[in-house]
Design a protein around this motif. Structure first.
Motif, PDB file in Angstrom:
ATOM      1  N   CYS A 254     130.075 -16.923  10.712  1.00  0.00           N
ATOM      2  CA  CYS A 254     129.570 -17.978  11.600  1.00  0.00           C
ATOM      3  C   CYS A 254     128.044 -18.053  11.525  1.00  0.00           C
TER       4      CYS A 254
ATOM      5  N   SER B 222     133.472  -9.931  15.127  1.00  0.00           N
ATOM      6  CA  SER B 222     132.117 -10.451  15.322  1.00  0.00           C
ATOM      7  C   SER B 222     131.960 -11.809  14.651  1.00  0.00           C
ATOM      8  N   PRO B 223     131.092 -12.667  15.223  1.00  0.00           N
ATOM      9  CA  PRO B 223     130.774 -13.916  14.544  1.00  0.00           C
ATOM     10  C   PRO B 223     130.236 -13.657  13.127  1.00  0.00           C
TER      11      PRO B 223
ATOM     12  N   SER C 147     128.835  -8.156  17.416  1.00  0.00           N
ATOM     13  CA  SER C 147     129.736  -7.437  18.336  1.00  0.00           C
ATOM     14  C   SER C 147     129.321  -5.971  18.418  1.00  0.00           C
TER      15      SER C 147
ATOM     16  N   LEU D 286     125.531  -9.759  20.341  1.00  0.00           N
ATOM     17  CA  LEU D 286     126.620 -10.734  20.382  1.00  0.00           C
ATOM     18  C   LEU D 286     127.076 -11.122  18.983  1.00  0.00           C
ATOM     19  N   HIS D 287     126.125 -11.392  18.086  1.00  0.00           N
ATOM     20  CA  HIS D 287     126.476 -11.866  16.742  1.00  0.00           C
ATOM     21  C   HIS D 287     127.233 -10.808  15.940  1.00  0.00           C
TER      22      HIS D 287
ATOM     23  N   ILE E 245     129.544 -18.103  19.948  1.00  0.00           N
ATOM     24  CA  ILE E 245     130.625 -17.297  19.391  1.00  0.00           C
ATOM     25  C   ILE E 245     131.746 -18.324  19.186  1.00  0.00           C
TER      26      ILE E 245
ATOM     27  N   ARG F 295     124.379 -18.611  13.022  1.00  0.00           N
ATOM     28  CA  ARG F 295     123.775 -18.278  14.313  1.00  0.00           C
ATOM     29  C   ARG F 295     123.132 -19.527  14.909  1.00  0.00           C
TER      30      ARG F 295
END
Length: 131
Positions: free
Chosen positions: A75, A69-70, A29, A26-27, A100, A77
């Motif tokens: 961003c 992506s974050p 992508s 997720l972090h 996200i 976490r």
């Protein structure tokens, strides 16, 4: 509920490794990592917006591939495993948090152990918007 002969701490460690692939996927992508975490027939659900959102993995992964992506946006976490419950030797439920931005998620992840490895078969989540 642990059954006799089940190494609960070892199983939870194996599940934590799957969850790390999930968080990293997720972090960053990174659907390669997400494909390791999710069973190919897994499903994804939410009703946060008032209607049922239901995707299979072939619908979900292109969404991940298409979004910045974050990590690329700098961003921070917020990944956190809140709980992992084992129900017998091949079934587990993990409650996790991640983000996200501007969405902050609580995910309920159902996992099964198939062919000697844990995989997510269902993701049900709620999110909150934050600045």
């Amino acid at each position: 509920m642990a059954e006799s002969g089940m190494d609960e701490s070892g199983e939870k460690g194996a599940i934590a490794a799957v969850l790390q692939d999930y968080f990293d996927g997720l972090h960053f992508s990174d659907t390669r990592r997400l494909r390791r975490a999710f069973h190919p027939q897994a499903h994804y659900f939410s009703a946060t917006d008032g209607a049922l959102l239901h995707l299979d993995m072939e619908q979900y992964f292109p969404i991940v591939d298409a979004r910045p992506s974050p990590a690329s946006r700098g961003c921070e976490r917020s990944d956190r495993i809140l709980s992992v419950e084992l129900e017998g030797p091949v079934t587990a439920l993990a409650r996790v948090e991640c983000s996200i931005p501007p969405k902050f998620f609580t995910d309920l992840l159902t996992l099964v152990k198939l062919d000697g490895r844990w995989q997510i078969v269902a993701k049900v989540f709620h999110y909150r918007l934050r600045e």
